[in-house]
Design an enzyme around this catalytic site. Structure first.
Site, PDB file in Angstrom:
ATOM      1  N   GLU A  26      -6.433   8.733  30.753  1.00 42.03           N
ATOM      2  CA  GLU A  26      -6.338   8.819  29.300  1.00 42.03           C
ATOM      3  C   GLU A  26      -4.964   9.367  28.932  1.00 42.03           C
ATOM      4  OE1 GLU A  26      -8.668  10.786  25.437  1.00 42.03           O
ATOM      5  OE2 GLU A  26      -9.446  11.090  27.458  1.00 42.03           O
ATOM      6  N   ASN A  71     -11.102  10.023  23.894  1.00 41.64           N
ATOM      7  CA  ASN A  71     -10.905  10.313  22.482  1.00 41.64           C
ATOM      8  C   ASN A  71      -9.600   9.720  21.955  1.00 41.64           C
ATOM      9  OD1 ASN A  71     -13.261  11.748  22.796  1.00 41.64           O
ATOM     10  ND2 ASN A  71     -12.346  13.747  22.461  1.00 41.64           N
ATOM     11  N   GLU A 170     -17.452   7.352  22.762  1.00 40.21           N
ATOM     12  CA  GLU A 170     -18.181   8.522  22.238  1.00 40.21           C
ATOM     13  C   GLU A 170     -18.323   8.481  20.716  1.00 40.21           C
ATOM     14  OE1 GLU A 170     -16.564  12.176  23.807  1.00 40.21           O
ATOM     15  OE2 GLU A 170     -17.217  11.704  25.840  1.00 40.21           O
ATOM     16  N   TYR A 241     -20.735  16.017  31.812  1.00 42.94           N
ATOM     17  CA  TYR A 241     -19.889  17.068  32.376  1.00 42.94           C
ATOM     18  C   TYR A 241     -20.753  18.297  32.645  1.00 42.94           C
ATOM     19  CZ  TYR A 241     -15.886  14.307  30.774  1.00 42.94           C
ATOM     20  OH  TYR A 241     -14.965  13.303  30.579  1.00 42.94           O
ATOM     21  N   GLU A 285     -17.741   8.463  32.208  1.00 38.37           N
ATOM     22  CA  GLU A 285     -17.067   9.763  32.273  1.00 38.37           C
ATOM     23  C   GLU A 285     -18.044  10.743  32.921  1.00 38.37           C
ATOM     24  OE1 GLU A 285     -15.140  11.555  28.885  1.00 38.37           O
ATOM     25  OE2 GLU A 285     -14.538   9.600  28.092  1.00 38.37           O
ATOM     26  N   GLN A 347     -10.811  13.193  35.065  1.00 38.13           N
ATOM     27  CA  GLN A 347      -9.874  12.091  35.054  1.00 38.13           C
ATOM     28  C   GLN A 347      -9.175  12.022  36.412  1.00 38.13           C
ATOM     29  OE1 GLN A 347      -7.361  12.006  31.567  1.00 38.13           O
ATOM     30  NE2 GLN A 347      -9.027  12.545  30.221  1.00 38.13           N
TER      31      GLN A 347
END
Length: 504
Positions: A26, A71, A170, A241, A285, A347
């Site tokens: 990202e 994002n 998201e 997460y 993710e 990531q």
């Protein structure tokens, strides 16, 4: 303490998809700039790609790379990152300045150099159907149109041929630029999917599911979005997460049990809607991430530092404990290959990543690098269904879970791997693994655990990398006409792998 594990070479969960071992890049913090890309670095090539990072990425072995967000994508204009004239923009998602020096063409070339497939995300936050159609035409159409010819003029004569496309990111999250209700997003995703398939019928589409299992809309979001997009999309995403809270190490070590439940709940909703044979789950993710640090340190740093390029944010220093949890999360993915079609650890470099760098300096392996590398290289063929009996671990968040977390894979050749997490923090655990239906030999055993003289908080740094897999001694193997029994003692707080091959 001891645990018995029973399995059978014929009890198969499903094939192991190579896309299970994806990662994520990202435009956030130093993921791209001074991560993948640093013109002038001693190892960089003429394109500015850091050679030391590429070498580590090839060793790590990610098969798919999701890009450019995250994002970031929900306010991103893809055109800014192509061609000779690239505007500098504000990135509201991460309160930073985006130079666009590294864009679509650079990432396509970087992914090719890394040997990974691209999973491209489109902006359904501030933009929509037309922009998604435009970037697909730019990337995948051969030529003869304004957009495809612009790609050729920008240096890519042949189409990029990206097959995997994410429909936003998201969108259930109030933090997301362009956040929408499930109905608003579901309708937009469906209309975008229809147009993308008209342009390129071969694309695979991922619709955005829940940002985490704790979202108040989890479940109803999936039902609503899938009702809109049924027959149009191939996968629905989950993001997950995990972190250690309030010193509750046992619950943290049981994170894989939470991921199992999350996947099972999403799969149940897919089944309820009659889509089991149409829609897979993309865990695009997942990772361990100390979000308390993000809230307390990184956001304050962004606010105080003002708008600037690639600030240092969420550069977690991963410990032995974190690596053990990552290993168990990989086992959860393997246990769910009948529903999980792909996954992306978030990531790849610097930002909550297995690889870290310093500008002008070295790149190195974080503790979490090692379980990912080993599973990505060894988990092939099919995933086996295993039963665990014996000692259990009591946790505050998830109740009782298996003391030893396990997954196993087997290739047609008879070679295979068993992945074992010992959640006991203070004592070794003896395991007795019975594999029926085949005779095996153990030809290698490694463990990642607390280095001598250190604690479970040990980390790797640019100067020293003490946390790495070491030989696991003492595996005893007995075979009989019915199968094989392997006995081995796992160190406390450890993640281990046994490599097996057919017994001669």
């Amino acid at each position: 303490m001891s645990v018995r594990i029973e399995g059978d070479a014929g009890r198969v969960i499903g094939p192991v998809p190579r896309r299970l071992f994806g990662s994520f890049v990202e435009h956030m913090g130093r993921s791209v700039y001074t991560g993948l890309y640093e013109p002038g670095h001693a190892t960089s090539d003429e394109r500015g790609f850091r050679g030391d990072v590429l070498e580590l990425v090839r060793e790590l072995g990610p098969t798919v790379l999701r890009y450019p967000g995250g994002n970031f994508v929900s306010a991103h204009r893809w055109e800014d990152g192509v061609g000779p004239d690239r505007p500098v923009r504000l990135d509201p998602a991460w309160h930073s300045v985006e130079s666009n020096r590294f864009g679509l063409h650079e990432f396509a070339a970087w992914a090719e150099a890394a040997g990974a497939e691209v999973m491209y995300a489109v902006n359904l936050g501030t933009r929509g159907i037309q922009e998604a159609a435009d970037v697909l035409e730019y990337c995948n159409h051969a030529g003869g149109t304004e957009l495809s010819d612009r790609r050729r003029a920008n240096g890519a004569e042949e189409p990029f041929g990206f097959k995997l496309w994410c429909l936003g990111n998201e969108m259930d999250g109030p933090w997301q630029v362009g956040h929408k209700t499930a109905d608003e997003y579901g309708r937009l995703a469906a209309e975008t999917a229809r147009v993308l398939r008209m342009i390129d019928p071969d694309v695979e589409l991922v619709v955005a599911g829940s940002s985490n299992a704790g979202m108040p809309t989890f479940g109803e979001w999936e039902r609503t979005v899938l009702r809109h997009t049924a027959g149009l999309v191939d996968h629905i995403s989950l993001h997950a997460y995990y972190q250690e809270l309030h010193g509750d190490t046992e619950s943290y070590l049981a994170s894989a049990a939470a991921l199992d439940t999350y996947i099972a709940t999403a799969a149940g909703i897919i089944d309820e809607l009659g889509l089991a044979n149409e829609v897979g789950i993309s865990v695009d993710e997942w990772n361990v991430w100390d979000q308390r640090r993000w809230n307390a340190v990184d956001q304050a740093r962004l606010a105080e530092g003002g708008w600037r390029e690639h600030p240092r944010i969420i550069e977690d220093d991963y410990t032995v404990t974190d690596a053990v949890v990552v290993g168990s999360l990989l086992s959860s993915l393997l246990r769910n290959v009948d529903r999980v079609t792909m996954a992306n650890q978030a990531q790849l470099v610097n930002v909550i990543a297995p690889i870290r760098t310093e500008p002008g300096g070295p790149a190195w392996r974080q503790t979490t690098f090692h379980p990912f590398r080993l599973v990505a290289s060894l988990a092939r063929g099919v995933s086996l269904r295993l039963d665990v009996e014996g000692e259990r671990l009591r946790t505050a968040q998830y109740g009782e879970v298996d003391l030893v977390d396990v997954a196993a894979t087997l290739e047609e050749s008879g070679r295979g791997a068993v992945f074992l997490t010992n959640r006991a923090t203070a004592t070794p655990t003896e395991i007795h693994l019975r594999l029926r239906g085949a005779r095996f030999a153990v030809y290698g055993a490694e463990t990642l655990t607390i280095p001598g003289g250190a604690t479970r908080h040990a980390v790797n740094t640019a100067a020293a990398q003490p946390v790495r897999p070491v030989p696991l001694p003492g595996a005893a193997v007995t075979s009989d006409p019915g199968g094989t029994t392997i006995t081995v003692t796992l160190p406390p707080l450890s993640w281990s792998v046994l490599r097996v091959s057919p017994h001669a």
